[in-house]
Design a protein around this motif. Structure first.
Motif, PDB file in Angstrom:
ATOM      1  N   GLY B  93       0.814  -1.213   0.000  1.00  0.00           N
ATOM      2  CA  GLY B  93       0.000   0.000   0.000  1.00  0.00           C
ATOM      3  C   GLY B  93       0.848   1.263   0.000  1.00  0.00           C
ATOM      4  O   GLY B  93       0.311   2.357  -0.027  1.00  0.00           O
ATOM      5  N   ASP B  94       2.173   1.107   0.006  1.00  0.00           N
ATOM      6  CA  ASP B  94       3.041   2.285   0.016  1.00  0.00           C
ATOM      7  C   ASP B  94       2.880   3.139  -1.237  1.00  0.00           C
ATOM      8  O   ASP B  94       3.279   4.303  -1.259  1.00  0.00           O
ATOM      9  CB  ASP B  94       4.518   1.879   0.141  1.00  0.00           C
ATOM     10  CG  ASP B  94       4.864   1.505   1.573  1.00  0.00           C
ATOM     11  OD1 ASP B  94       4.068   1.846   2.469  1.00  0.00           O
ATOM     12  OD2 ASP B  94       5.913   0.875   1.791  1.00  0.00           O
ATOM     13  N   ILE B  96       0.470   4.518  -2.201  1.00  0.00           N
ATOM     14  CA  ILE B  96      -0.389   5.668  -1.894  1.00  0.00           C
ATOM     15  C   ILE B  96       0.461   6.916  -1.631  1.00  0.00           C
ATOM     16  O   ILE B  96       0.047   8.029  -1.943  1.00  0.00           O
ATOM     17  CB  ILE B  96      -1.308   5.349  -0.699  1.00  0.00           C
ATOM     18  CG1 ILE B  96      -2.514   6.287  -0.705  1.00  0.00           C
ATOM     19  CG2 ILE B  96      -0.578   5.434   0.621  1.00  0.00           C
ATOM     20  CD1 ILE B  96      -3.592   5.901   0.261  1.00  0.00           C
ATOM     21  N   MET B  97       1.680   6.746  -1.120  1.00  0.00           N
ATOM     22  CA  MET B  97       2.525   7.897  -0.853  1.00  0.00           C
ATOM     23  C   MET B  97       2.868   8.640  -2.161  1.00  0.00           C
ATOM     24  O   MET B  97       3.131   9.833  -2.138  1.00  0.00           O
ATOM     25  CB  MET B  97       3.825   7.492  -0.137  1.00  0.00           C
ATOM     26  CG  MET B  97       3.632   6.870   1.233  1.00  0.00           C
ATOM     27  SD  MET B  97       2.560   7.790   2.357  1.00  0.00           S
ATOM     28  CE  MET B  97       3.600   9.129   2.871  1.00  0.00           C
ATOM     29  N   MET B  99       0.751   8.784  -4.721  1.00  0.00           N
ATOM     30  CA  MET B  99      -0.487   9.422  -5.177  1.00  0.00           C
ATOM     31  C   MET B  99      -0.662  10.809  -4.540  1.00  0.00           C
ATOM     32  O   MET B  99      -1.401  11.632  -5.029  1.00  0.00           O
ATOM     33  CB  MET B  99      -1.697   8.552  -4.815  1.00  0.00           C
ATOM     34  CG  MET B  99      -1.648   7.148  -5.357  1.00  0.00           C
ATOM     35  SD  MET B  99      -1.789   7.108  -7.141  1.00  0.00           S
ATOM     36  CE  MET B  99      -0.321   6.206  -7.584  1.00  0.00           C
ATOM     37  N   PHE B 100       0.012  11.006  -3.417  1.00  0.00           N
ATOM     38  CA  PHE B 100      -0.108  12.293  -2.722  1.00  0.00           C
ATOM     39  C   PHE B 100       0.853  13.341  -3.282  1.00  0.00           C
ATOM     40  O   PHE B 100       0.920  14.459  -2.786  1.00  0.00           O
ATOM     41  CB  PHE B 100       0.186  12.134  -1.226  1.00  0.00           C
ATOM     42  CG  PHE B 100      -0.784  11.253  -0.515  1.00  0.00           C
ATOM     43  CD1 PHE B 100      -2.128  11.295  -0.840  1.00  0.00           C
ATOM     44  CD2 PHE B 100      -0.365  10.387   0.476  1.00  0.00           C
ATOM     45  CE1 PHE B 100      -3.042  10.486  -0.185  1.00  0.00           C
ATOM     46  CE2 PHE B 100      -1.268   9.574   1.130  1.00  0.00           C
ATOM     47  CZ  PHE B 100      -2.606   9.616   0.800  1.00  0.00           C
ATOM     48  N   LYS B 101       1.637  12.964  -4.274  1.00  0.00           N
ATOM     49  CA  LYS B 101       2.624  13.892  -4.818  1.00  0.00           C
ATOM     50  C   LYS B 101       2.149  14.473  -6.145  1.00  0.00           C
ATOM     51  O   LYS B 101       1.567  13.751  -6.950  1.00  0.00           O
ATOM     52  CB  LYS B 101       3.954  13.163  -5.046  1.00  0.00           C
ATOM     53  CG  LYS B 101       4.620  12.706  -3.771  1.00  0.00           C
ATOM     54  CD  LYS B 101       5.454  13.806  -3.178  1.00  0.00           C
ATOM     55  CE  LYS B 101       5.978  13.423  -1.825  1.00  0.00           C
ATOM     56  NZ  LYS B 101       4.932  13.255  -0.806  1.00  0.00           N
ATOM     57  N   PRO B 102       2.411  15.762  -6.373  1.00  0.00           N
ATOM     58  CA  PRO B 102       2.046  16.331  -7.664  1.00  0.00           C
ATOM     59  C   PRO B 102       3.052  15.919  -8.725  1.00  0.00           C
ATOM     60  O   PRO B 102       3.732  16.743  -9.315  1.00  0.00           O
ATOM     61  CB  PRO B 102       2.092  17.843  -7.409  1.00  0.00           C
ATOM     62  CG  PRO B 102       3.069  18.002  -6.295  1.00  0.00           C
ATOM     63  CD  PRO B 102       3.003  16.757  -5.466  1.00  0.00           C
ATOM     64  N   ALA B 103       3.160  14.618  -8.943  1.00  0.00           N
ATOM     65  CA  ALA B 103       4.113  14.102  -9.917  1.00  0.00           C
ATOM     66  C   ALA B 103       3.475  12.904 -10.598  1.00  0.00           C
ATOM     67  O   ALA B 103       2.480  12.378 -10.135  1.00  0.00           O
ATOM     68  CB  ALA B 103       5.412  13.681  -9.227  1.00  0.00           C
ATOM     69  N   TYR B 108       8.012   8.898 -12.629  1.00  0.00           N
ATOM     70  CA  TYR B 108       8.807   8.678 -11.427  1.00  0.00           C
ATOM     71  C   TYR B 108       9.522   7.322 -11.513  1.00  0.00           C
ATOM     72  O   TYR B 108      10.725   7.228 -11.284  1.00  0.00           O
ATOM     73  CB  TYR B 108       7.898   8.716 -10.194  1.00  0.00           C
ATOM     74  CG  TYR B 108       8.614   8.461  -8.908  1.00  0.00           C
ATOM     75  CD1 TYR B 108       9.127   9.514  -8.154  1.00  0.00           C
ATOM     76  CD2 TYR B 108       8.804   7.161  -8.438  1.00  0.00           C
ATOM     77  CE1 TYR B 108       9.799   9.277  -6.978  1.00  0.00           C
ATOM     78  CE2 TYR B 108       9.476   6.912  -7.268  1.00  0.00           C
ATOM     79  CZ  TYR B 108       9.972   7.977  -6.539  1.00  0.00           C
ATOM     80  OH  TYR B 108      10.661   7.737  -5.379  1.00  0.00           O
ATOM     81  N   THR B 265      -9.220   3.151  -7.969  1.00  0.00           N
ATOM     82  CA  THR B 265      -9.632   4.308  -7.191  1.00  0.00           C
ATOM     83  C   THR B 265     -11.138   4.548  -7.275  1.00  0.00           C
ATOM     84  O   THR B 265     -11.716   5.157  -6.399  1.00  0.00           O
ATOM     85  CB  THR B 265      -8.895   5.577  -7.661  1.00  0.00           C
ATOM     86  OG1 THR B 265      -9.075   5.704  -9.060  1.00  0.00           O
ATOM     87  CG2 THR B 265      -7.433   5.501  -7.344  1.00  0.00           C
TER      88      THR B 265
END
Lengths: 339, 269
Positions: B93-94, B96-97, B99-103, B108, B265
């Protein structure tokens, strides 16, 4: 006050496979289309103003995380509308997340093999943080919790508390308008918890950052939040001030008594008289197989010390514990008449 | 853009964190080269003309050895475990970290992959090349060969990443990529010319293979590098086809990723 977060009748339903038993069942499940719908979040409405620190409480599986995931744009609501910072978090995700920060106590956004500094520098690029803002924020962290000595260390060599401080600092680097903190103090000792609470409160006051905090630690809530939102089975069951919430459960304690081996009959016989004598709210025998009896005491009416001394003198008690009331019991009370 | 360059740099730095890991990688690939040497020596010794004179399927021993040992070095270079990285992130589930970035997650991971390859290049591939050309005395490739090889290699690295990314995305659906990833490894090894030069395959199979993207991952760059005669026109044509494959598979993998993410999602997970 300016309304920053607006949730209206938000629901999230999951389709879950009805699993069968055993190895054969597991095999049949591969072809199964037998789903049931779980309402993880059910018609939730909520408004949060800029600068508030709101504590999200609720037992595991209550729908807190699902709500947070919808508010951060990771999950799309099944129904209802969410407007945060004037945006729809899901459909405008990339633009939206540039203005928020997220910390999960159980995960890290730092690079495991590299010094903390490298992760911060990368965040500076990802969020396009201007040099002066970046330097000012680092200086502020320095004032508050002394991060300087950690910057040069590899993340894998940090203790859990040090890593958490760095993770929280990292989430504040780009001056987000909202920070989501999911169990930031989980597994930490008292000293580090205090440091983390100080950091969060100071940063909230500095920048008027809105903070959504989910936690199981009542201490976090009491130290940080003026407002509490409680969720159970996907529904909002309490939304009000921390002070009012405290009245609801603050005076309750659970006295746990361990019965001596082979004297359960005596114990069971004497408990009703204890209940009558001290106006005990509830006696829970759920953990009886481990010899524990849980006695809920309302300290507004009954003195805990009286019950304790009576119990020690009269009952076949081997061991005692005193606990704060469990979240589940608070929920039961909220249902019973709080709202 | 600068953010992605920094990710590449961070990845290179991460690679150098585990010194023992690098050391064993070098030893393993040196051993692999040695094994290749003796296997193919045996093949050529048994052929009419012997080790010096035999030409099997149009290739001399020197050419064959150069090809397979470089293929092994290339394999190590391009192994960045992107699919397994994604497998781990999705299962824990990491992810998700990110998904919180504007990238962009795909960009990436691509930067990650390039960073890893650059780390591999410095720590393993270059030492391997020194062994191949220095110790075994393989003939050095010409300047033109090297130049075209560099272009083809860039395409190969991109294709390798894209296949890894597709397998990694599958983890959204299956939550485990054990079998699928192993299958991918075998298919690529067999159909790309990573294990055996394509010239050694039967004609019928080869005529099918040229219509697949796999030969453009190993056979194309290696045949350019080991060719005894410069043939820029053919090489450029090969690189052109490779580019088409890159574009097609890039579009497909991106669509697949978006569809999978949306499914997750929207329906939950």
């Amino acid at each position: 006050m300016e309304n920053l977060i607006h949730l209206e009748n938000v629901s999230k339903h999951f389709k879950v496979l009805n699993r069968r038993e055993g190895l054969g069942g597991a095999f049949l499940d591969l072809f199964s289309r037998n789903y049931r719908t779980i309402k993880a979040v059910d018609e939730l409405s909520l408004d949060i103003a800029r600068g508030e620190i709101v504590g999200f409480l609720g037992p595991n599986g209550a729908g807190k995380s699902t709500t947070i995931k919808m508010m951060t744009g990771v999950l799309m609501p099944t129904a209802g509308s969410i407007v945060i910072n004037g945006m729809n978090p899901f459909s405008e995700r990339v633009k939206f997340v540039a203005r928020i920060g997220v910390v999960f106590g159980q995960r890290t956004q730092l690079w495991w093999e590299l010094p903390v500094r490298e992760s911060f520098k990368l965040l500076k690029e990802i969020y396009r943080i201007p040099d002066d803002v970046y330097r000012a924020n680092l200086a502020r962290f320095e004032e508050l919790v002394n991060l300087q000595e950690l910057y040069g260390q590899q993340v894998r060599n940090l203790s859990l508390g040090q890593r958490m401080l760095c993770d929280i600092a990292a989430s504040f680097l780009h001056d987000p308008s909202i920070i989501f903190l999911d169990e930031p103090t989980i597994g930490l000792d008292v000293a580090v918890k205090a440091q983390i609470r100080r950091l969060i409160r100071a940063l909230n006051e500095d920048k008027n950052t809105t903070i959504i905090l989910t936690t199981h630690d009542v201490g976090d809530v009491e130290a940080l939040c003026r407002r509490i939102v409680m969720i159970d089975k996907g529904k909002l069951i309490y939304d009000g001030t921390t002070a009012a919430f405290g009245k609801l459960f603050g005076s309750y304690r659970t006295l746990r008594l361990m019965c001596r081996e082979g004297e359960f009959d005596t114990m069971d016989a004497l408990l009703p008289s204890m209940r009558e004598k001290f106006a005990i709210s509830a006696i829970d025998t759920q953990d009886k197989e481990n010899h524990w009896y849980d006695i809920t005491i309302d300290q507004d009416h009954t003195k805990l010390s009286d019950v304790l001394s009576w119990a020690l003198n009269t009952l076949p008690v081997k061991d005692v514990q005193i606990q704060e009331i469990k979240t589940e019991s608070v929920i039961a009370k909220v249902y019973a008449g709080g709202k | 853009m600068r953010a992605y360059l920094m990710i590449i740099a961070n990845c290179i730095k991460s690679t150098f964190t585990y010194r023992a890991h690098i050391l064993f990688q070098i030893l393993t690939s040196a051993l692999m080269i040695l094994v290749q040497f003796f296997i193919w020596r045996a093949v050529f010794v048994a052929s009419p003309g012997g080790i010096e004179g035999a030409v099997v399927r149009g290739m001399s021993f020197d050419q064959t050895f150069l090809y397979v040992s470089l293929a092994a070095a290339l394999g190590v270079l391009m192994r960045t475990w992107t699919d397994w990285d994604m497998n781990g992130q999705i299962r824990s589930g990491d992810i998700i970290m990110f998904m919180f970035k504007p990238a962009d997650y795909m960009k990436y991971m691509f930067s990650n992959s390039i960073g890893f390859m650059a780390g591999n290049l410095i720590s393993i591939t270059i030492p391997s090349a020194i062994v191949i050309f220095g110790f075994f005395g393989a003939p050095l490739p010409g300047v033109l060969n090297t130049l075209f090889f560099a272009f083809a290699l860039a395409g190969s690295c991109t294709l390798t990443f894209l296949f890894d990314f597709i397998i990694g995305t599958t983890c959204f659906w299956t939550m485990s990529i054990w079998g699928i990833s192993a299958g991918k490894e075998v298919i690529i090894a067999f159909l790309s010319g990573a294990l055996i030069p394509l010239g050694f395959y039967p004609e019928a199979l080869r005529s099918v293979m040229v219509w697949l993207p796999f030969p453009y991952m190993y056979n194309l760059p290696l045949s350019i590098l080991t060719a005894s005669k410069a043939n820029p026109l053919v090489w450029a044509q090969g690189i052109g086809v490779q580019l088409v494959w890159v574009i097609v598979i890039l579009a497909a993998s991106r669509a697949y990723y978006r569809y999978s993410l949306r499914k997750l999602t929207v329906n939950g997970g």
